[in-house]
Design an enzyme around this catalytic site. Structure first.
Site, PDB file in Angstrom:
ATOM      1  CG  HIS A  55      33.898  47.997  38.506  1.00 45.34           C
ATOM      2  ND1 HIS A  55      35.111  47.394  38.699  1.00 45.34           N
ATOM      3  CD2 HIS A  55      33.407  47.468  37.352  1.00 45.34           C
ATOM      4  CE1 HIS A  55      35.353  46.548  37.714  1.00 45.34           C
ATOM      5  NE2 HIS A  55      34.326  46.571  36.876  1.00 45.34           N
ATOM      6  CG  HIS A  57      31.169  45.327  35.499  1.00 43.55           C
ATOM      7  ND1 HIS A  57      32.122  45.891  34.684  1.00 43.55           N
ATOM      8  CD2 HIS A  57      29.970  45.884  35.126  1.00 43.55           C
ATOM      9  CE1 HIS A  57      31.535  46.752  33.860  1.00 43.55           C
ATOM     10  NE2 HIS A  57      30.243  46.763  34.103  1.00 43.55           N
ATOM     11  CG  ASP A  59      34.078  40.438  35.869  1.00 44.54           C
ATOM     12  OD1 ASP A  59      33.273  41.405  35.933  1.00 44.54           O
ATOM     13  OD2 ASP A  59      35.199  40.530  35.345  1.00 44.54           O
ATOM     14  CG  HIS A 112      35.161  49.532  33.232  1.00 47.23           C
ATOM     15  ND1 HIS A 112      35.067  48.817  32.054  1.00 47.23           N
ATOM     16  CD2 HIS A 112      34.837  48.671  34.222  1.00 47.23           C
ATOM     17  CE1 HIS A 112      34.704  47.566  32.343  1.00 47.23           C
ATOM     18  NE2 HIS A 112      34.555  47.457  33.638  1.00 47.23           N
ATOM     19  CG  HIS A 167      40.068  41.461  33.544  1.00 45.09           C
ATOM     20  ND1 HIS A 167      39.335  40.298  33.474  1.00 45.09           N
ATOM     21  CD2 HIS A 167      39.233  42.411  34.019  1.00 45.09           C
ATOM     22  CE1 HIS A 167      38.091  40.540  33.870  1.00 45.09           C
ATOM     23  NE2 HIS A 167      38.001  41.812  34.209  1.00 45.09           N
TER      24      HIS A 167
END
Ligand SMILES: [Zn+2]
Length: 255
Positions: A55, A57, A59, A112, A167
Site C-alpha cells: 500500500h 504509505h 514507510d 487500513h 511492523h
C-alpha cells in the site's frame, strides 16, 4: 534455495527480503527505506530483482525511488488503484505473480488504506499493514465492515501458513489481546515467548495463521464470547461479527 528474511527499517518496520541464496538475487516487500536494503544486498553480494508494494504509505514506499536510481529497470509491483505513483506493474484481485519459484496470488484488502493488497499462497502471506501479529491495521481510509471482509479473505489459508507483516507491534498488540480475553491461555503463552524474543532483540515474526486464529482478537470477532468482553460504552449493537470487529478497533485505538 529461497529464504524470507527481515530487514529492519525505521523503529519497528520490517522490509521482507525474498532471497534466492543460490542465484544471489533478492526481491523486497515494502522498502520504506533504501539504505538497509542496499546494506543487505551488499552483505549478501546479491542483486535486487523486484519490489512488491502492499500500500501507498510513506514507510512502505519511500525507499523505492533511490533503489530505482541504482537499478533503473527495476519492476515495482503494487496495487492498481494506489495513490503512490511509482508502480510499474499494477495488480488486481486474482492476479498472480511469480517471485523466483514462488507463485503468489494477489488479494485486495481495503480497510487500513483503500489501495491495500496482500500477496499469498498456502505457505506464506505478506500482509503489510492489514494483519499484524495479535492485531490489525488502523482504519485510516476504509471502514470496519470493509476491513472485516478483507480479513475474512485469509480464512482459506492453512494454520501452518506463515504470516509476514510489516511492523513489530506484537507485544503492544498482545497487551490489548489479553485485555479482550483475560483467560485465553494461548495469549499468555505467546506473550511469554514474544517477550523473550524481544528482550533478545529478535523478531516475533513470521507468525502463523493458526497462531493468529488462537490469539488475534480481530480474527476472533465472530466468536460469541468476544462481544461479552467489550465495554458497553464503546458500542451497543454487536449483532454482526463486523460490528464486534468495529468495537474492538475503536477500543484498541483508545487502549
Ligand atoms: Zn500503512
Amino acid at each position: 534455495m529461497v529464504q524470507v528474511k527481515p530487514i529492519k527499517a525505521f523503529d519497528d518496520n520490517y522490509i521482507w527480503a525474498i532471497h534466492d541464496t543460490t542465484q544471489k538475487q533478492v526481491w523486497v516487500v515494502d522498502p520504506g527505506q533504501a539504505e538497509p536494503v542496499v546494506k543487505f544486498l551488499n552483505d549478501n553480494q546479491a542483486s535486487l530483482q523486484g519490489i512488491l508494494v502492499t500500500h501507498h504509505h510513506w514507510d512502505h514506499t519511500t525507499g523505492i525511488a533511490s533503489l530505482k536510481e541504482i537499478t533503473p529497470q527495476l519492476r515495482v509491483f503494487g496495487p492498481a488503484n494506489s495513490p503512490y505513483n511509482g508502480i510499474t506493474d499494477p495488480l488486481y484481485e486474482g492476479d498472480t505473480i511469480t517471485v523466483f519459484n514462488i507463485e503468489l496470488a494477489v488479494i485486495e484488502t481495503p480497510g487500513h488504506t483503500l489501495d491495500h493488497i496482500c500477496y499469498l499462497n498456502h505457505k506464506l502471506c505478506f500482509t503489510g499493514d492489514t494483519l499484524f501479529s495479535a492485531g490489525c491495521g488502523r482504519l485510516m481510509e476504509g471502514n470496519a465492515e470493509q476491513m472485516w471482509q478483507s480479513l475474512k479473505k485469509f480464512t482459506p489459508l492453512k494454520d501452518e501458513t506463515l504470516m509476514y507483516c510489516t511492523h513489530e507491534y506484537t507485544m503492544a498488540n498482545l497487551a490489548f489481546a489479553s485485555a479482550v480475553e483475560p483467560d485465553n491461555q494461548d495469549i499468555s503463552e505467546y506473550k511469554q515467548w514474544a517477550a523473550s524474543r524481544r528482550s533478545n532483540n529478535l523478531p516475533t515474526l513470521p507468525s502463523t495463521f493458526g497462531k493468529e486464529r488462537a490469539v488475534n482478537p480481530f480474527l476472533r470477532a465472530n466468536l460469541s464470547h468476544i462481544s461479552e468482553y467489550i465495554p458497553k460504552h464503546i458500542k451497543s449493537n454487536l449483532s454482526e461479527p463486523w460490528q464486534v470487529f468495529a468495537a474492538l478497533r475503536v477500543w484498541k485505538d483508545k487502549f
